[in-house]
Design a protein around this motif. Structure first.
Motif, mmCIF file in Angstrom:
data_model
loop_
_atom_site.group_PDB
_atom_site.id
_atom_site.type_symbol
_atom_site.label_atom_id
_atom_site.label_comp_id
_atom_site.label_asym_id
_atom_site.label_seq_id
_atom_site.Cartn_x
_atom_site.Cartn_y
_atom_site.Cartn_z
ATOM 1 N N GLN A 617 36.112 28.629 34.521
ATOM 2 C CA GLN A 617 36.806 27.600 33.742
ATOM 3 C C GLN A 617 35.905 26.395 33.471
ATOM 4 N N ARG A 618 35.165 25.991 34.511
ATOM 5 C CA ARG A 618 34.283 24.826 34.324
ATOM 6 C C ARG A 618 33.193 25.147 33.303
ATOM 7 N N PHE A 619 32.722 26.381 33.367
ATOM 8 C CA PHE A 619 31.685 26.792 32.416
ATOM 9 C C PHE A 619 32.222 26.701 30.985
ATOM 10 N N LEU A 620 33.433 27.227 30.787
ATOM 11 C CA LEU A 620 34.023 27.239 29.445
ATOM 12 C C LEU A 620 34.211 25.800 28.929
ATOM 13 N N THR A 621 34.718 24.945 29.800
ATOM 14 C CA THR A 621 34.940 23.550 29.392
ATOM 15 C C THR A 621 33.605 22.899 28.995
ATOM 16 N N ARG A 622 32.562 23.161 29.810
ATOM 17 C CA ARG A 622 31.250 22.552 29.517
ATOM 18 C C ARG A 622 30.719 23.024 28.163
ATOM 19 N N MET A 623 30.866 24.323 27.915
ATOM 20 C CA MET A 623 30.351 24.868 26.655
ATOM 21 C C MET A 623 31.077 24.260 25.445
ATOM 22 N N LYS A 624 32.388 24.146 25.586
ATOM 23 C CA LYS A 624 33.177 23.588 24.468
ATOM 24 C C LYS A 624 32.777 22.139 24.217
ATOM 25 N N THR A 625 32.437 21.424 25.278
ATOM 26 C CA THR A 625 32.052 20.015 25.111
ATOM 27 C C THR A 625 30.668 19.922 24.457
ATOM 28 N N ILE A 626 29.750 20.772 24.904
ATOM 29 C CA ILE A 626 28.381 20.682 24.364
ATOM 30 C C ILE A 626 28.325 21.140 22.910
ATOM 31 N N HIS A 627 29.089 22.193 22.598
ATOM 32 C CA HIS A 627 29.044 22.746 21.230
ATOM 33 C C HIS A 627 30.431 22.645 20.588
#
Ligand SMILES: Nc1ncnc2c1ncn2[C@@H]1O[C@H](COP(=O)(O)OP(=O)(O)OP(=O)(O)O)[C@@H](O)[C@H]1O
Length: 814
Positions: A617-627
């Motif tokens: 979940q943290r990975f997904l949130t980070r990716m959505k924020t970066i891109h």
């Protein structure tokens, strides 16, 4: 229908086809496990769509070819049984007018006791052929073939693949014939020895051993860690006995010296020179006195290791080879294992000492050798491999009165016609201009794949990361274009793998890397270690904070908050953590860990916190924020894959730990020690790969060595401008002069270039060898691809005279 029944194959030429004939071909032969090659001048149209034909073709038990009409053969009807060509004229005619793989057919059906060397370019079907050859031997009636044969290949992974492919072939036969014999053979494959050369040597040792019943695994060790320790010890001693001589190295980190010396030691070991080096090995001289240091250390390590090995009654692989090479041992071995067929793939990577060993083995056992490889793909020169291994073995066999047949395959089944054309040009030029790129007329290959106009072979473009923005953009577009396809990014060095993964992730793309040996450094293991340490040392603020930030923690504190409130005694960390929502939970766990079995506590924590979910979940949130503007489809897929990998990693770790503690009680303390030890030293354990259902969106990324046994639709080569010959690269090699060995070296010591006298003498020759070796590596990279290879290229104004980058080598093909 025929006087003699074929056992393996039937090559049949028939002018006129009838339904009865066709049915009997299937019923009498194909369905009885006989491969049928049908040639006719008649029309095949009405049969080609039959499901039975298609299925038998797919399973490689039936092939058919339409031959142009020729009056002379109007009434002809010929059959060749198990490869015995009885009408050369018709055979030549059909081979000439069809794409029938005649060379493969002839080689497959060679007499069973014939030594064969198949020396051929990449993608010509050598490995595939070797398996068919093995099937031929099996069908020809060698009942106990599995027990009396050994398959050798270069890597453990390749050995696994060969076993799977043999089983798949028997499965194919079964699917077409439904004959139970193939199920029996599938079961018997487990008796077939398929391995690397080292594992083969271990098996021989076990079979020939007088030391049984000690299992070979307990006798054989690599002593890798011990050698390193001994090297540090030897350097220490050298500083005491020769402080003056050591002075030039006092500022060099010992770790660097040991790394260099380990490299040298490995070279000696590859030549099995350990015990001989003080007699026949010379170190030359250099300007800083590295030679006496190296001699001292290597001798020290060798002598101490010899004593330790004797005391422990343990062996290294090179000791075993020397032991086995004794004729008396070989003879005893022959009695224990009647080895009749030895099949060796990737023979170009066999070193001269190994060639010598294999020759002696053949001499003692009289086994029949089948050898395949491609001298242009020899890539382990740093292990002492020479691309001359084929000719060396052949020469020795012939001197011994053996007959050896060499065959060259020239049809390529892997690459597109355009790529094969480009490769032919490169191979010819490299062969002409580079001394150690062994090319001959047989390396001019012909692609058997259909001509498509879409696939361009080698494509040059600014496909690289981290350079100019235009390049980043081109690279991003390329990844976008190839997303979801079977694509590999190939690099020259290990460290570049991490670079590629990082840069792709910055652009929002993901990579699947080789998993060999990296299990104990993977995230689930590292985080489990953090958890264990936290439970073991409840008052340690660093451990508590590491856990808080991990997938087990709530991660509500940031580094910035910590820095803001920083105090040297670190108490502030604990007081900040006390205010976090999971504080009470962790206090309870720490308390329980004192009383309850550690495995049940760990299981409970994982159940309560689902670290795999949290991580994903943290990975997904980070990716959505970066891109924020990217389609999140790939991010979701990647999060799912990571969750699964994390979960599998935890399960595997539990399994390994339970195994470790099967005979002793598992304590927190013991677990911390075990985990630390494995994380520091284990480079063997790997996590099983996920299925492509999870990883289909990822790009493969690996070194060329790792890619050797694979093929991909597309390949990207992002590093093509690294200098091939540069002072910053350490070069160490051995060469033989009048039966004596010389160690050659060049390396950077701080900013001083250290070269020994032998190296200086051979430098020009060595530079040519390096270029040849690089061209061979590049050849392997370019030939892993079925369709297109994308090469990083930029506009250049000036060109150097001598090739010194991969790009220079590639430009030679223009
Ligand atoms: N007779 C054949 N007909 C059609 N395809 C084939 C044939 N032989 C091999 N192939 C296919 O060609 C490709 C290359 O085969 P293989 O790996 O056996 O070649 P190789 O010569 O061992 O390659 P390399 O030297 O590059 O490792 C594979 O995809 C294989 O399935």
């Amino acid at each position: 229908m025929l006087d003699q029944q074929p056992k393996h194959s039937l090559f049949i030429f028939r002018n006129h086809l009838t339904d009865d004939f066709i049915e009997s071909l299937l019923d009498d032969y194909v369905y009885n496990g006989i491969k049928v090659y049908l040639f006719t001048m008649d029309s095949l149209k009405e049969y080609e769509d039959w499901d039975e034909w298609k299925e038998a073709k797919k399973r490689k038990l039936f092939g058919w070819w339409k031959v142009p009409y020729q009056t002379d053969y109007q009434g002809a009807s010929v059959s060749f049984i198990d490869g015995k060509v009885t009408n050369q004229q018709i055979y030549d005619y059909v081979c000439h007018h069809t794409d029938f793989p005649s060379k493969l057919y002839e080689a497959e059906h060679s007499p069973a006791n014939q030594h064969l060397i198949i020396s051929a370019g990449a993608g010509t079907g050598k490995t595939t052929w070797m398996i068919e050859r093995f099937l031929f031997l099996k069908h020809m009636g060698m009942e106990d073939l599995f027990f009396h044969s050994a398959f050798i290949t270069f890597t453990h992974q390749a050995a696994i693949k060969i076993r799977q492919r043999i089983i798949q072939r028997f499965r194919d036969y079964y699917e077409v014939t439904y004959q139970p014999i193939y199920l029996k053979w599938i079961d018997e494959v487990k008796h077939l020895h398929i391995s690397t050369l080292s594992a083969f040597v271990e098996t021989l040792f076990e079979k020939a051993g007088i030391h049984q019943p000690i299992p070979v695994t307990e006798k054989l060790r690599s002593f890798r860690k011990r050698k390193k320790e001994l090297m540090f010890e030897a350097i220490r001693e050298y500083t005491q006995v020769s402080p003056e001589a050591f002075r030039p190295f006092t500022k060099t980190p010992r770790e660097n010296l040991v790394e260099l010396l380990l490299k040298m030691n490995e070279l000696l070991e590859c030549q099995y020179l350990g015990s001989l080096f003080h007699v026949k090995l010379h170190f030359g001289n250099d300007q800083v006195g590295f030679a006496p240091l190296a001699k001292f250390v290597l001798k020290y390590v060798h002598q101490h290791l010899e004593t330790e090995k004797k005391e422990l009654k343990q062996w290294e692989i090179q000791d075993v080879v020397r032991y086995l090479e004794r004729m008396v041992v070989m003879k005893r071995l022959k009695k224990k294992w009647n080895l009749r067929y030895l099949l060796i793939d990737e023979f170009q990577d066999v070193s001269p000492v190994q060639v010598d060993f294999l020759f002696r083995l053949q001499l003692a056992t009289q086994c029949t050798l089948t050898i395949t490889g491609d001298a242009k793909q020899s890539m382990y020169r740093f292990h002492g491999t020479e691309y001359t291994s084929f000719s060396a073995l052949k020469k020795r066999l012939i001197q011994q009165g053996e007959s050896v047949t060499t065959i060259h395959f020239t049809k390529n089944y892997r690459n597109t016609p355009r790529l094969v054309q480009q490769l032919n040009t490169l191979v010819m030029k490299w062969g002409n201009q580079l001394a150690s790129f062994p090319a001959s007329i047989y390396d001019q290959l012909q692609s058997m794949r259909p001509i498509g106009n879409k696939n361009k072979g080698i494509v040059f473009g600014p496909f690289a990361m981290g350079y100019a923005e235009s390049e980043n953009q081109a690279f991003r577009q390329l990844l976008e274009q190839l997303r979801g396809t079977d694509t590999a990014i190939l690099v020259r060095f290990d460290y570049q793998i991490q670079e590629v993964i990082k840069q792709c992730e910055q652009l929002g793309f993901f990579c699947e890397r080789s998993r060999l040996g990296n299990f104990y450094r993977s995230l689930p293991v590292r985080e489990m270690y953090i958890l264990v340490r936290f439970l073991l040392f409840p008052e340690n603020p660093s451990f508590a904070y590491a856990l808080h930030r991990s997938s087990y923690g709530v991660n509500t504190l940031s580094n910035d908050q910590l820095i803001e409130q920083f105090e040297p005694d670190q108490k502030v960390i604990l007081s900040l953590l006390e205010k976090q929502p999971d504080f009470i939970y962790w206090r309870q766990m720490q308390e329980l860990a004192q009383r309850k079995p550690i495995f049940s506590i760990l299981r409970m924590i994982i159940k309560d916190l689902s670290p795999h979910e949290v991580y994903s979940q943290r990975f997904l949130t980070r990716m959505k924020t970066i891109h924020p503007n990217r389609d999140i489809q790939d991010f979701v897929k990647e999060a799912r894959a990571r969750r699964m990998e994390y979960q599998m990693g935890v399960e595997k770790l539990f399994y390994l730990l339970r195994k470790h503690f099967s005979k002793s009680a598992a304590t927190l303390y013991g677990m911390e020690r075990v985990l630390r030890k494995y994380m520091e030293t284990d480079d063997q354990e790997m996590l099983d790969p996920l299925s492509t259902e999870y990883t289909g969106h990822r790009f493969h990324v690996m070194t060329i060595q790792q890619a050797k046994e694979n093929e991909f639709d597309h390949v990207i080569l992002p590093y093509t401008y690294d200098p091939l010959v540069s002072d910053s690269r350490t070069v160490v090699f051995l060469h033989k002069e009048n039966e004596e060995w010389r160690l050659n070296y060049r390396f950077l010591l701080s900013s001083l270039l250290v070269r020994n006298t032998y190296f200086m003498e051979r430098e020009p020759q060595e530079m040519k060898e390096i270029l040849g070796e690089e061209a061979r590596l590049l050849y392997i990279a370019l030939t892993r691809v079925r369709k297109q290879v994308f090469v990083h290229a930029i506009e250049e104004n000036k060109r150097s005279n001598l090739p010194n980058t991969w790009m220079d080598l590639l430009k030679m093909g223009e």
